[in-house]
Design a protein around this motif. Structure first.
Motif, short mmCIF file in Angstrom:
data_model
loop_
_atom_site.label_atom_id
_atom_site.label_comp_id
_atom_site.label_asym_id
_atom_site.label_seq_id
_atom_site.Cartn_x
_atom_site.Cartn_y
_atom_site.Cartn_z
N THR A 6 3.33 148.90 41.17
CA THR A 6 2.29 148.40 40.26
C THR A 6 2.91 147.64 39.08
O THR A 6 2.36 146.63 38.63
CB THR A 6 1.42 149.55 39.76
OG1 THR A 6 2.23 150.54 39.10
CG2 THR A 6 0.67 150.21 40.91
N SER A 10 2.16 143.68 38.26
CA SER A 10 1.64 143.25 36.96
C SER A 10 2.56 142.27 36.26
O SER A 10 2.10 141.39 35.52
CB SER A 10 1.39 144.47 36.06
OG SER A 10 2.60 145.16 35.80
N GLN A 176 -2.57 141.22 42.78
CA GLN A 176 -3.51 142.23 42.30
C GLN A 176 -4.44 142.70 43.43
O GLN A 176 -4.75 143.89 43.54
CB GLN A 176 -4.33 141.71 41.12
CG GLN A 176 -3.55 141.56 39.82
CD GLN A 176 -2.56 140.39 39.84
OE1 GLN A 176 -2.80 139.39 40.53
NE2 GLN A 176 -1.49 140.52 39.08
N GLN A 177 -4.86 141.75 44.26
CA GLN A 177 -5.72 142.13 45.37
C GLN A 177 -4.98 143.01 46.37
O GLN A 177 -5.54 143.96 46.92
CB GLN A 177 -6.26 140.88 46.08
CG GLN A 177 -7.24 141.20 47.20
CD GLN A 177 -7.69 139.96 47.94
OE1 GLN A 177 -6.88 139.10 48.27
NE2 GLN A 177 -8.99 139.85 48.18
N GLN A 179 -2.62 145.06 45.67
CA GLN A 179 -2.55 146.39 45.07
C GLN A 179 -3.86 147.16 45.26
O GLN A 179 -3.86 148.35 45.58
CB GLN A 179 -2.23 146.28 43.58
CG GLN A 179 -2.11 147.62 42.88
CD GLN A 179 -1.83 147.48 41.40
OE1 GLN A 179 -1.35 146.44 40.94
NE2 GLN A 179 -2.12 148.52 40.65
#
Length: 231
Positions: A6, A10, A176-177, A179
């Protein structure tokens, strides 16, 4: 691992593998493993469905084919640049492999949930009972007593029962998708598996079957076993 993943998402600092983009790769090693499709094809199929879901959103990444999904039992010789099968006596390793596994019981795992690192997506495995620990220690002790070349636990002591399922090959289209999709499977029950067919192989880093020489198979629980003579 999940937190590292993560954080990498980010900060856009995930790692793409250069060898998956055509860079010459001479890394080879010797591994004891169990192929998921040989032991539990229904669970392998469920993992394949998960990977199909991911590939719809990230088609440029490297997804392990169904028949290459595996649990590493022990890395006997970790992949080394330029290592060749002719550098060792394969039959000596086959003999130790068979002796070490003789009399051991099959291994039960619960494959449940997904985790990830900055470079790959992993299926989590949880041993039921201590058969996996016993097998690994038996192999460690037998190989070390044999005097054969090994690099057991050179990178880290293997204690988990995970399966690497996808590796990052190209920049992610939507980190992000990805994740979010993995989080949906964070605790997903892929199923229970019984590992009784264990293989000894000469392999590349990714356990690509086209680059693999099967040296031996041992069937835990008293089933017939064999060694290969094609090396």
């Amino acid at each position: 691992m999940w937190q590292q993943f993560t954080d990498a998402v980010s900060s856009n600092s995930y790692q793409c593998d250069p060898y998956l983009n055509g860079q010459p790769d001479t890394r080879r090693g010797i591994t004891a493993l169990a192929y998921l499709a040989d032991n539990s094809p229904d669970v392998a199929a469920r993992i394949g469905q998960f990977l199909d879901h991911l590939s719809q959103h990230e088609p440029q990444q490297y997804y392990y084919p169904n028949d290459e999904l595996h649990v590493t039992l022990l890395s006997v010789i970790s992949c080394l640049q330029g290592f060749q099968l002719s550098d060792i006596d394969p039959q000596a390793y086959v003999d130790v492999f068979h002796r070490a596994l003789r009399g051991l019981d099959p291994i039960q795992l619960e494959l449940r949930g997904v985790t990830a690192s900055p470079s790959c997506i992993v299926i989590q495995g949880y041993p039921v009972g201590n058969e996996l620990d016993i097998l690994r220690q038996r192999l460690r002790d037998s190989l070390q007593a044999s005097g054969l070349q090994t690099s057991i636990d050179a990178r880290y002591k293997l204690i988990t029962a995970h399966l690497t399922a996808m590796r990052f090959r190209q920049p992610l289209q939507n980190p992000q998708q990805l994740q979010v999709l993995c989080a949906e499977y964070r605790h997903y029950p892929f199923g229970s598996v019984i590992l009784n067919q264990c293989d000894l192989v000469f392999n590349n880093w990714y356990q690509t079957l086209a680059e693999t020489h099967h040296l031996a198979r041992y069937c835990l629980g008293g089933q017939p076993s064999y060694s290969r003579a094609d090396y």
